[in-house]
Enzyme design. Structure first.
Site, PDB file in Angstrom:
ATOM      1  N   ARG A  12       1.010  -1.024  -0.228  1.00  0.00           N
ATOM      2  CA  ARG A  12      -0.403  -0.151   0.214  1.00  0.00           C
ATOM      3  C   ARG A  12       1.288   1.461   0.245  1.00  0.00           C
ATOM      4  O   ARG A  12       0.591   1.897  -0.868  1.00  0.00           O
ATOM      5  CB  ARG A  12      -0.994   0.084   0.713  1.00  0.00           C
ATOM      6  CG  ARG A  12      -2.022  -1.278   1.527  1.00  0.00           C
ATOM      7  CD  ARG A  12      -2.892  -0.867   2.140  1.00  0.00           C
ATOM      8  NE  ARG A  12      -3.975  -2.011   1.922  1.00  0.00           N
ATOM      9  CZ  ARG A  12      -5.160  -1.934   2.186  1.00  0.00           C
ATOM     10  NH1 ARG A  12      -5.047  -1.591   3.192  1.00  0.00           N
ATOM     11  NH2 ARG A  12      -6.350  -3.388   1.817  1.00  0.00           N
TER      12      ARG A  12
ATOM     13  N   TYR B 104      -6.047  -1.006  -6.738  1.00  0.00           N
ATOM     14  CA  TYR B 104      -4.818  -1.845  -6.150  1.00  0.00           C
ATOM     15  C   TYR B 104      -4.923  -1.983  -4.811  1.00  0.00           C
ATOM     16  O   TYR B 104      -4.054  -0.769  -4.460  1.00  0.00           O
ATOM     17  CB  TYR B 104      -4.656  -2.945  -7.359  1.00  0.00           C
ATOM     18  CG  TYR B 104      -3.420  -2.479  -7.734  1.00  0.00           C
ATOM     19  CD1 TYR B 104      -2.691  -1.445  -7.323  1.00  0.00           C
ATOM     20  CD2 TYR B 104      -2.230  -2.807  -9.259  1.00  0.00           C
ATOM     21  CE1 TYR B 104      -1.377  -0.425  -8.157  1.00  0.00           C
ATOM     22  CE2 TYR B 104      -1.599  -2.540 -10.065  1.00  0.00           C
ATOM     23  CZ  TYR B 104      -0.330  -1.527  -8.886  1.00  0.00           C
ATOM     24  OH  TYR B 104       0.368  -0.652  -9.483  1.00  0.00           O
ATOM     25  N   GLU B 105      -3.936  -3.378  -4.248  1.00  0.00           N
ATOM     26  CA  GLU B 105      -4.260  -3.013  -2.823  1.00  0.00           C
ATOM     27  C   GLU B 105      -5.170  -2.542  -2.037  1.00  0.00           C
ATOM     28  O   GLU B 105      -5.099  -1.910  -0.834  1.00  0.00           O
ATOM     29  CB  GLU B 105      -2.680  -2.807  -2.445  1.00  0.00           C
ATOM     30  CG  GLU B 105      -1.417  -3.190  -4.034  1.00  0.00           C
ATOM     31  CD  GLU B 105      -1.198  -4.630  -3.640  1.00  0.00           C
ATOM     32  OE1 GLU B 105      -2.051  -4.835  -2.572  1.00  0.00           O
ATOM     33  OE2 GLU B 105      -0.252  -5.415  -5.025  1.00  0.00           O
ATOM     34  N   GLY B 106      -5.851  -2.698  -2.460  1.00  0.00           N
ATOM     35  CA  GLY B 106      -7.355  -2.222  -1.925  1.00  0.00           C
ATOM     36  C   GLY B 106      -7.919  -1.012  -2.065  1.00  0.00           C
ATOM     37  O   GLY B 106      -7.068   0.230  -2.411  1.00  0.00           O
TER      38      GLY B 106
END
Lengths: 593, 593
Positions: A294, A434-436
């Site tokens: 993140r 991406y990554e949440g």
């Protein structure tokens, strides 16, 4: 053809004038004197500008190709990856015992920005390997570390993270992939994972997949998820490569951007895997990788904004169009350069003040990680945990917007692929997802991080802002008015929003969650406001000390004034939105949309 | 595969409940009763949804191909264009004497939104033809009208506009294309034009290029520019097609989006052209086309936002992920639909409140055009002239942002091309650029339109808002608080910004121009605030009158409340930025960037 040059001078300013890294007490920081970091950054900058950057357009144009189960990366990627490995860059901040250079994370971050700005799709192969290695480092057995880390630290083998399935992304409790225990202690992994970056490619001898799956009979939902190491080729006891494992790439996705990175559908057909960490505690182990990822994605937001800005600035200085309304600036030419026009300035200053502020924010965040890891400082760990969704969400949203502004400076030329500006926006777009996805970051911030450890970390943040204001007010009227007062106002807005969440959220959680996205953005603005106040103060100190490069430091102060005057007041709007509560957001029945 | 259905019910609401078109005194409006407009909109909606929309992804994927000087449009485009022509849609609001149907512009706008939403790249072939025909209608000789208009109104022949050259876009005074007078009254046109939408293609028998060029010996700069009609095939006296003219497509551009439209480099090698309008007054003639095009581009901003929103809404209702924090909404399923989550709601409400507000704004703007043209109303003409940059700039910026929000609802699935959400953002992106980049719109608004006719039109706008507030306040406390008060506040912010420009702009034009972009956006918000107040009032009136479809009208009011509470307060931020003046924006020397 787009340009890129590494912002070494700006990075040095943040490291030494603002963060004073070499006099910090964080273990390992004493080595980071100006000359040392300059040498590292210059080497990294050369590699980024001369090797990675020229392949950025190539990667976008050629993309990755899947043929007979093998993914071919764009022309030149393999050779460039060799150069990155030879320079030892992948292991810059990895432990020496596994072949790394053990430098602090803050240096890895500064270098990472340059690589990502030069070629995001390419740098992801290395970035995900770093994340997977970190997870093995934190949760692996000694045997696992010895087997995988030396090769991963050097990027001889690369790594991936496998979370998403066709029917579940954020809600991993719905996961269907199975891991059946075998007599030899291994697991048989079966299932399909999608959106696997660098899932298959031709640049490494082996690919180490970290895969989330459920062991049958375990707890329901997210509490029954475990993490597994699933290598593409099984590794023999002597470290040599054995049989091909039951994992394959079924498809690569056609995407809006980052074409140079292979985004794979990965099929696990009874593949052999080994548990990483504890049974059913897969999310904990994955979050070691996820949190690092993140922050890395937040950095991509900055990186694409910086790269796009450099090009927009060049174009604005070069393209002759129209006249300065206050009098011709290029009277002998057919027209003045675009940069004379106030609205072009507005756009460039938005971009410049974002990029420089974001760089300071990220590098400061990296020092918190070093403080947490190298000095076992739980408060620093709590603070960076709080900041992680802000760094990811705010910097990628804003970073994307900046690439759109940069593209706009080119007019029609920004829309055709020939000039390369479209690629910056198309590549930057993924970082918001991406990554949440960023909405999930906002939920993490408001629903989880704010109240973590009894709200201790957010209180510490406010105390830090307050202390900065107190320590630095009253010395210079102009500084007080231009930097301290706006920062105080914005910080008060943020506190008022937190207070609103506490009071209203108890009665109705939706009252807090309806404002979560606004809160994430206002938090980001306050952080950049704090960074700009610190940078302006450091620049003034350098000027007062008689620094020779006066233009540089004066430009820092002017850019900071722009941020404080024109960007930071956004906190008031976010607060107004937050205070409107859940009702406007939730009033409609789903059927009434 | 994306979905699209025409928003006929919403359009009918605006036409009849809000704008009361059939009781308006504008000539031709009395025919526009509910049944009549419903019939037209339903037919148009069917064509859009069933014929144009399925070709949207095809156009994006296949693009246009240039081979041996001929541009091949994507598969199915020719047949669809035939259907559009057969239905008489291109001439909907064109004069009957040239084969049109003479309907008001407001109907053309309502239909245009549907076509653009279904397939922007395709609809541009028709849209530019309409613009070129309008320019010939306004400035052509009777012979020119008779020669070109019947074929252009039917779209047997299509049209283009040729302004940009490689070295000049906004600053057309730098133009190099030449037009040398010939003995027979024609001109020899030589030069290169770029970014010519629909410049060459295989869907029409002839292409009528409107080309800006300079007659040698004329005034310098923009005052020496004239407009010419340059047909691809010369037209014989009897109307049949003659020799191929000296104009050809040298290249088609690789673009970020609108792949289905051919964006051409057009080479004029001594092509034969005829003056349209007066010598050296080319910009005046071109602006007939340009103003129409700008409103059409603003409409594209709405159209792409609407199309993207429909898909985001579908996905949010369909995709199961996570649980409502206030209690499961789909307890028998594995998870709740995305739409239960407040942050997804925020995104959907942003999109919905924008699209419905923008539709009302555009249709109201179209009634001003009808009022100006059909009733020779100079005040209406002044007001729409003031609004044109707002419609173009604000609706395309916001429209683009909405497509990005819609894409975000899909998470990773929004980034891969398979779901079609990337295309909406890529197509919508161009609207912020072409027909004058949005920074140029802001300059036009603040530098030119505000002061036009002594500031009469902006004063009329403020009077209109004031009159609405006065006429509608004091009847319903909730309406006053939710709609009237926020509208008053926002309108006062806008007036304060105008006042700041007047006071500071006299001393320093950059003080006004530095805030021009913010002003354009705050003006847009006030317009949408006014539209929402009018829509809410109309919806309440329908409810009070016992309308059967209560859900529809209640949803209108709730959506309006969202806009007033969460979007309209942006005017305060824009005002704060404007009031910070020129200094933060202009402080840096160009060299200090």
């Amino acid at each position: 053809m787009p340009v890129y040059s590494a912002p070494t001078k700006d990075t040095q300013f943040v490291l030494h004038d603002v963060l004073n890294v070499s006099t910090s007490e964080i273990p390992g920081y004493s080595e980071l004197d100006r000359d040392f970091t300059a040498a590292v950054l210059e080497e990294a900058g050369k590699l980024a500008a001369n090797v990675l950057h020229p392949l950025n357009v190539v990667g976008d144009t050629e993309g990755c190709v899947l043929e007979n189960g093998v993914v071919r990366t764009p022309k030149g990627f393999r050779e460039a990856f060799e150069q990155v490995k030879e320079g030892g860059w992948p292991g810059l901040d990895m432990p020496e015992e596994y072949g790394g250079q053990n430098m602090p994370h803050v240096i890895g971050t500064a270098v990472g920005e340059m690589f990502s700005a030069a070629n995001q799709a390419f740098t992801m192969y290395q970035g995900l390997t770093h994340g997977a290695a970190s997870a093995i480092l934190a949760h692996g057995t000694d045997a696992q570390k010895d087997t995988y880390l030396p090769k991963m630290v050097s990027c001889e083998w690369t790594g991936t993270m496998n979370l998403t399935e066709p029917h579940c992304g954020t809600d991993l409790g719905l996961m269907r992939s199975k891991a059946e225990p075998q007599d030899d202690g291994s697991y048989r992994i079966t299932g399909q994972k999608i959106f696997i970056s660098s899932g298959e490619h031709d640049m490494a001898d082996n690919i180490i997949h970290l895969v989330l799956a459920k062991i049958p009979g375990g707890p329901e939902g997210i509490k029954g998820v475990s993490l597994f190491i699933v290598p593409k080729f099984l590794v023999n006891e002597d470290g040599s490569l054995g049989a091909r494992n039951g994992v394959s790439c079924g498809k690569i996705e056609e995407k809006m951007g980052i074409h140079g990175n292979s985004t794979c559908v990965m099929n696990y057909d009874g593949a052999t895997g080994w548990l990483l960490g504890q049974e059913h505690k897969g999310m904990r182990a994955m979050f070691t990788m996820m949190n690092e990822a993140r922050l890395g994605v937040g950095m991509q937001g900055l990186a694409q904004a910086e790269a796009a800005y450099q090009n927009a600035l060049d174009y604005a200085k070069d393209r002759l169009q129209g006249r300065d309304v206050t009098g011709a600036k290029n009277p002998d030419g057919p027209a003045d350069p675009l940069i004379v026009h106030p609205d072009i300035r507005r756009s460039l200053m938005d971009q410049k003040s974002f990029a420089e502020g974001a760089r300071a924010f990220l590098l400061w965040g990296a020092t918190l990680i070093d403080q947490a890891h190298r000095a076992d400082d739980a408060d620093a760990d709590g603070l960076i945990s709080l900041m992680t969704p802000v760094i990811k969400g705010f910097l990628t949203d804003e970073g994307y917007d900046m690439t759109v502004l940069a593209q706009q400076v080119y007019g029609g030329h920004g829309y055709i692929e020939e000039w390369g500006m479209s690629q910056y926006t198309r590549d930057a777009r993924i970082a918001m997802i991406y990554e949440g996805a960023n909405g999930v970051q906002a939920l993490d911030l408001v629903g989880r991080k704010l109240a973590q450890d009894g709200g201790k970390h957010v209180m510490a943040f406010f105390e830090m802002v307050k202390a900065f204001c107190k320590d630095n007010a009253g010395q210079d009227e102009s500084f007080d008015k231009t930097f301290i007062e706006p920062l105080k106002t914005a910080s008060k807005d943020l506190q008022a929003a937190g207070m609103f969440f506490m009071q209203e959220g108890i009665k109705n959680p939706n009252a807090a969650l309806s404002g979560s996205y606004d809160f994430m953005h206002m938090f980001g603005h306050v952080c950049l406001g704090l960074m700009w106040a610190r940078m302006a103060q450091a620049a003034q100190a350098a000027l007062d000390a008689g620094a020779s490069d006066r233009d540089f430091y004066e430009a820092k102060i002017a850019t900071g004034r722009y941020y404080m005057a024109r960007r930071l007041p956004a906190t008031a709007l976010h607060l107004a939105r937050i205070r409107s509560g859940a009702d406007p957001v939730m009033a409609l029945d789903a059927e009434s949309f």
